[in-house]
Design an enzyme around this catalytic site. Structure first.
Site, short mmCIF file in Angstrom:
data_model
loop_
_atom_site.label_atom_id
_atom_site.label_comp_id
_atom_site.label_asym_id
_atom_site.label_seq_id
_atom_site.Cartn_x
_atom_site.Cartn_y
_atom_site.Cartn_z
N HIS A 1 0.56 12.99 8.17
CA HIS A 1 1.48 13.43 7.63
C HIS A 1 2.15 15.32 8.41
O HIS A 1 0.98 15.77 8.89
CB HIS A 1 1.45 14.86 6.53
CG HIS A 1 1.41 13.13 5.33
ND1 HIS A 1 2.31 12.68 4.99
CD2 HIS A 1 0.20 13.00 5.17
CE1 HIS A 1 1.92 11.80 4.20
NE2 HIS A 1 1.05 12.06 3.95
N ASP B 1 0.71 -0.92 0.25
CA ASP B 1 -0.14 0.31 -0.14
C ASP B 1 1.37 0.88 -0.34
O ASP B 1 1.81 1.49 0.63
CB ASP B 1 -0.38 0.70 1.27
CG ASP B 1 -2.34 1.17 0.79
OD1 ASP B 1 -2.63 1.22 -0.08
OD2 ASP B 1 -1.80 2.46 1.83
N ASP C 1 -7.05 4.09 6.71
CA ASP C 1 -6.46 4.44 5.84
C ASP C 1 -5.99 5.59 6.49
O ASP C 1 -5.16 7.00 5.65
CB ASP C 1 -6.79 5.07 4.79
CG ASP C 1 -5.77 4.99 3.37
OD1 ASP C 1 -4.41 4.70 4.25
OD2 ASP C 1 -5.68 6.20 1.64
#
Length: 459
Positions: free
Chosen positions: A332, A163, A328
């Site tokens: 960040h 992924d 998911d």
């Protein structure tokens, strides 16, 4: 607010709406937890059952269910600890009601051998929630040669995935699916044909045209979904479609299941509510553009899509074509998002907003609450296999992994209060309805929102 509590004594959760899809229960009941397991679920359990050192939680007005299982989360460790760590990701999961999370292997080094699996397991040993490891399909996720899947399975990985990148080579995917049949672990593929969207940054459509951004057409996902379904039919392997997002993909998965092909699928919370119009600004109001237009927090892979795709994904989740919800979760650091839309990293930090996001379609009647909880518990457990079954129910004798939440509590997302290091979400400042009151793992309270429990007691 409290997280990481040490309470592990007997606990009686009294008078909540107990929703336990695995056992077909949706009633007002009491739940007794002791010695790390569910001891009893009954219409009424006396407070004396917990003894003098136990605790009673008055849960009237709240929902009690098995803890949520997330089979797709990016914890970034090892290698990208400036984005997230196993500890901070697990703390975020606890706040979101997740008691088991599965870590994706796009780390540095990638999880393509036993040593890295052991490293992740060692670092996860003290995490607030259960952390399970997903291994690579190919060595270093490069898509050139198969990883040693037997070694990884022996090391305890629960699934295989590259992924972040798809398995582009059809021959390699065929071989991986063949191995999955014997190893009993699914291949979770990121279905995206990059040849159809080499520079795409958001869904292809009128919104991308209006903003002048390169688009990612639905067919980029659907072409690879079709390929993988065909390969699963050929090999008899176990295919899992990661973060499905288009109406066409939903239809293909539904048809493949009707044909008896061993395919499962997941959908993310943001693909069940947010659309590509959020990139215009105004938090999804297509008529409101301005300061928030081109908000890089809306950039995610696969992209936010149309209202029609959202409705198709909801229908697929409701009727079982889609097996489960997976976050998911893709945290960040600020630098990866505070740049142009074209240059920004793909991903949304999801664990702490998942429940509130998922309650939106429940409140508007698109899916019922019991089904949604099924897709957060039984659904992901079935995808991963029998070893996860004990964590997906409130059956007496099973580990006391559970969540208590208020389905009606309104709260405003404030990323400065996140446990996750990733503050990248377009939901910052948005009011959600549905909030976690407490999370327990093996009978230990790992998160608690005291004001919500007090509201439950007063209800």
């Amino acid at each position: 607010m409290m997280a990481g509590a040490n309470n592990s004594g007997p606990t009686l959760i009294a008078g909540g709406r107990v929703i336990d899809p695995a056992n077909g229960r949706d009633t007002i009941a009491d739940v007794l937890v002791a010695d790390g397991v569910v001891r009893e679920v009954a219409d009424s359990i006396p407070a004396e059952a917990v003894g003098e050192h136990g605790r009673v939680i008055e849960a009237a007005g709240l929902v009690v269910s098995p803890g949520f299982i997330d089979i797709h989360a990016h914890l970034r460790e090892p290698g990208y600890e400036y984005k997230e760590t196993i500890a901070t990701g697990a703390a975020a999961a606890a706040r979101g009601g997740f008691t088991t999370i599965c870590a994706m292997p796009n780390t540095d080094p990638a999880v393509d051998n036993e040593a890295v699996v052991e490293l992740v397991n060692r670092r996860a040993a003290d995490a607030l929630v259960r952390v399970r490891v997903i291994g690579c399909v190919s060595r270093n996720r490069a898509g050139k040669e198969l990883a040693d899947m037997e070694e990884l399975a022996s090391a305890g990985v629960v699934a295989f995935s590259d992924d972040g990148d798809p398995v582009r080579d059809a021959g390699l995917m065929r071989l991986a699916l063949t191995y999955s049949r014997d190893l009993g672990a699914p291949i979770s593929n990121h279905c995206q044909d990059h040849a159809l969207c080499p520079s795409g940054v958001m869904a292809e459509g009128w919104v991308s045209s209006r903003l002048g951004l390169p688009g990612i057409p639905a067919v980029a996902e659907e072409a690879m979904v079709a390929r993988d379904i065909a390969l699963a039919g050929l090999t008899g392997g176990r295919l899992h479609v990661a973060h499905l997002s288009t109406a066409g993909s939903v239809s293909m998965v539904r048809e493949a299941k009707e044909r008896g092909i061993a395919v499962t699928a997941e959908v993310c919370p943001h693909h069940l509510w947010l659309t590509d119009e959020w990139a215009l600004g105004g938090k999804g109001d297509a008529e409101t553009t301005g300061a928030m237009a081109y908000d890089t927090a809306t950039k995610v892979y696969p992209p936010l899509r149309s209202h029609a795709d959202v409705e198709a994904c909801l229908a697929g989740l409701a009727d079982g074509a889609i097996d489960c919800v997976a976050t998911d979760h893709a945290p960040h650091e600020r630098a990866s998002k505070e740049c142009t839309y074209n240059d920004a990293a793909f991903g949304i930090s999801v664990l702490e907003t998942a429940l509130g996001t998922l309650m939106a379609p429940v409140h508007r009647g698109s899916i019922d609450l019991t089904t949604m909880i099924h897709r957060l518990t039984v659904g992901p457990a079935r995808v991963l296999g029998d070893a996860f079954t004990p964590y997906a129910s409130l059956t007496p004798g099973t580990p006391a992994d559970l969540v208590i939440f208020d389905p009606n509590a309104r709260w405003t997302v404030d990323v400065t209060r996140f446990a996750s290091l990733g503050r990248n979400t377009p939901l910052d400042g948005v009011e959600l309805q549905g909030q976690v009151a407490a999370t327990m793992v093996a009978g230990r309270t790992v998160f608690e929102e005291e004001t919500l429990l007090k509201q439950g007691a007063d209800a």
